[in-house]
Scaffold this motif. Structure first.
Motif, PDB file in Angstrom:
ATOM      1  N   ARG A  19     -12.574  -5.375  -4.540  1.00 42.71           N
ATOM      2  CA  ARG A  19     -12.594  -4.472  -3.398  1.00 42.71           C
ATOM      3  C   ARG A  19     -13.979  -3.864  -3.221  1.00 42.71           C
ATOM      4  NH1 ARG A  19      -7.014  -1.447  -2.581  1.00 42.71           N
ATOM      5  NH2 ARG A  19      -8.375  -0.206  -1.262  1.00 42.71           N
ATOM      6  N   ASP A  20     -14.378  -3.746  -1.963  1.00 42.60           N
ATOM      7  CA  ASP A  20     -15.598  -3.010  -1.622  1.00 42.60           C
ATOM      8  C   ASP A  20     -15.149  -1.884  -0.689  1.00 42.60           C
ATOM      9  OD1 ASP A  20     -18.047  -2.056  -0.589  1.00 42.60           O
ATOM     10  OD2 ASP A  20     -18.993  -3.996  -0.915  1.00 42.60           O
ATOM     11  N   ASP A  21     -14.743  -0.761  -1.289  1.00 41.54           N
ATOM     12  CA  ASP A  21     -14.103   0.314  -0.531  1.00 41.54           C
ATOM     13  C   ASP A  21     -15.083   1.080   0.341  1.00 41.54           C
ATOM     14  OD1 ASP A  21     -11.475  -0.079  -1.251  1.00 41.54           O
ATOM     15  OD2 ASP A  21     -11.567   1.252  -2.990  1.00 41.54           O
ATOM     16  N   ALA A  22     -14.601   1.442   1.518  1.00 40.01           N
ATOM     17  CA  ALA A  22     -15.315   2.327   2.436  1.00 40.01           C
ATOM     18  C   ALA A  22     -14.350   3.433   2.852  1.00 40.01           C
ATOM     19  CB  ALA A  22     -15.805   1.555   3.659  1.00 40.01           C
ATOM     20  N   PRO A  23     -14.865   4.569   3.320  1.00 33.00           N
ATOM     21  CA  PRO A  23     -13.978   5.674   3.702  1.00 33.00           C
ATOM     22  C   PRO A  23     -13.066   5.349   4.882  1.00 33.00           C
ATOM     23  CG  PRO A  23     -16.259   6.426   3.464  1.00 33.00           C
ATOM     24  CD  PRO A  23     -16.291   4.945   3.425  1.00 33.00           C
ATOM     25  N   SER A  24     -13.482   4.426   5.757  1.00 38.73           N
ATOM     26  CA  SER A  24     -12.700   4.116   6.957  1.00 38.73           C
ATOM     27  C   SER A  24     -13.037   2.719   7.433  1.00 38.73           C
ATOM     28  CB  SER A  24     -13.014   5.127   8.073  1.00 38.73           C
ATOM     29  OG  SER A  24     -14.343   4.944   8.541  1.00 38.73           O
ATOM     30  N   MET A  25     -12.219   2.211   8.368  1.00 39.76           N
ATOM     31  CA  MET A  25     -12.500   0.903   8.939  1.00 39.76           C
ATOM     32  C   MET A  25     -13.799   0.932   9.724  1.00 39.76           C
ATOM     33  SD  MET A  25     -11.867  -2.203   9.171  1.00 39.76           S
ATOM     34  CE  MET A  25     -10.347  -2.136   8.217  1.00 39.76           C
ATOM     35  N   ARG A  26     -14.093   2.046  10.368  1.00 35.47           N
ATOM     36  CA  ARG A  26     -15.354   2.176  11.111  1.00 35.47           C
ATOM     37  C   ARG A  26     -16.547   1.931  10.196  1.00 35.47           C
ATOM     38  NH1 ARG A  26     -15.449   7.638  13.927  1.00 35.47           N
ATOM     39  NH2 ARG A  26     -15.404   8.303  11.753  1.00 35.47           N
ATOM     40  N   ASN A  27     -16.506   2.485   8.975  1.00 34.19           N
ATOM     41  CA  ASN A  27     -17.583   2.252   8.014  1.00 34.19           C
ATOM     42  C   ASN A  27     -17.654   0.781   7.599  1.00 34.19           C
ATOM     43  OD1 ASN A  27     -16.574   5.310   7.273  1.00 34.19           O
ATOM     44  ND2 ASN A  27     -18.789   5.080   7.100  1.00 34.19           N
ATOM     45  N   ASN A  28     -16.482   0.167   7.452  1.00 35.10           N
ATOM     46  CA  ASN A  28     -16.461  -1.243   7.077  1.00 35.10           C
ATOM     47  C   ASN A  28     -17.092  -2.118   8.149  1.00 35.10           C
ATOM     48  OD1 ASN A  28     -15.554  -1.807   4.495  1.00 35.10           O
ATOM     49  ND2 ASN A  28     -13.410  -1.579   5.032  1.00 35.10           N
ATOM     50  N   LEU A  29     -16.816  -1.828   9.416  1.00 35.26           N
ATOM     51  CA  LEU A  29     -17.381  -2.619  10.506  1.00 35.26           C
ATOM     52  C   LEU A  29     -18.902  -2.443  10.568  1.00 35.26           C
ATOM     53  CD1 LEU A  29     -14.641  -2.025  13.224  1.00 35.26           C
ATOM     54  CD2 LEU A  29     -15.083  -4.120  11.946  1.00 35.26           C
TER      55      LEU A  29
END
Length: 240
Positions: A152-162
């Motif tokens: 996993r490469d976790d981000a706080p939100s999907m917006r951060n992932n995009l």
């Protein structure tokens, strides 16, 4: 006036739900973004949850009031009866002592890959490959398929992932189809992608507090009525 104020205060103490008996308290994760939620000055002002909450409340003769909380407090708020419903979840994502509505929000969990990256041919080939995920989310299909090799490469939100995908910091990520289509429609996701891999299709539900002001039966009746009049279909169509 003093007598009226004292009487009002006494009723509030004896019957704490008296003042807000006409409200449907809709719980919303305070880290959500569009198409689910638009937040301004710590208030929900637009998005699917905004439209859905008002539609469900109106069908039941109530007024929607939105309560924004961080992820770690969602379960506790429902179990305590501090909110009535939380929508677009599944029991596997949110275990707790509350009831669940009928399934009614169609969606799918997708694994997408940047076209500049080589795309593994099968799900098992993603072993030990970094995949963009959202902190706190459960990805049961990837957990089952990859086990300890699910990186996993976790981000706080999907917006951060995009944003990470656009910057080349991750080449693969998990996103739901509803959100992918919305981002592409808005022109916010311009990264060329391989054909996506469907991890699973599902329909989101609403968690219903057992200590709240409505029953799961009443909510299911409201959902069925809104579906029969195509209201829910029109709401969802605005964001797809």
């Amino acid at each position: 006036m003093l007598a009226m104020t004292l009487r009002y205060s006494l009723l509030t103490m004896l019957f704490p739900t008296f003042v807000s008996a006409t409200e449907l308290r809709v719980l919303v994760l305070n880290g959500d973004s569009m198409p689910w939620a638009k937040l301004e000055n710590h208030q929900l002002t637009a998005g699917l949850y905004f439209d859905l909450g008002h539609a469900l409340a109106g069908q039941m003769g109530l007024q929607a009031r939105f309560i924004l909380l961080p992820r770690k407090r969602l379960v506790h708020a429902l179990e305590r009866g501090d909110a009535d419903i939380l929508c677009n979840y599944l029991p596997v994502w949110l275990p707790g002592a509350f009831d669940w509505s009928t399934s009614f929000i169609p969606n799918a969990e997708l694994l997408i890959s940047d076209k500049q990256a080589g795309k593994p041919a099968s799900l098992n080939a993603f072993a030990n490959v970094r995949i963009g995920t959202v902190l706190g989310y459960v990805y049961s299909e990837l957990d089952q398929a990859l086990g300890a090799t699910f990186v996993r490469d976790d981000a706080p939100s999907m917006r951060n992932n995009l944003l990470k995908l656009a910057a080349g910091r991750v080449q693969h990520l998990v996103i739901n189809q509803f959100e992918l289509e919305y981002q592409q429609r808005q022109g916010r996701l311009t990264t060329p992608l391989h054909p996506y891999m469907v991890l699973r299709s599902f329909k989101g539900q609403c968690a219903v507090s057992r200590s709240g002001k409505i029953t799961v039966k009443a909510l299911n009746q409201a959902i069925a009525a809104l579906q029969s009049h195509q209201v829910l279909q029109r709401i969802m169509g605005q964001y797809r």
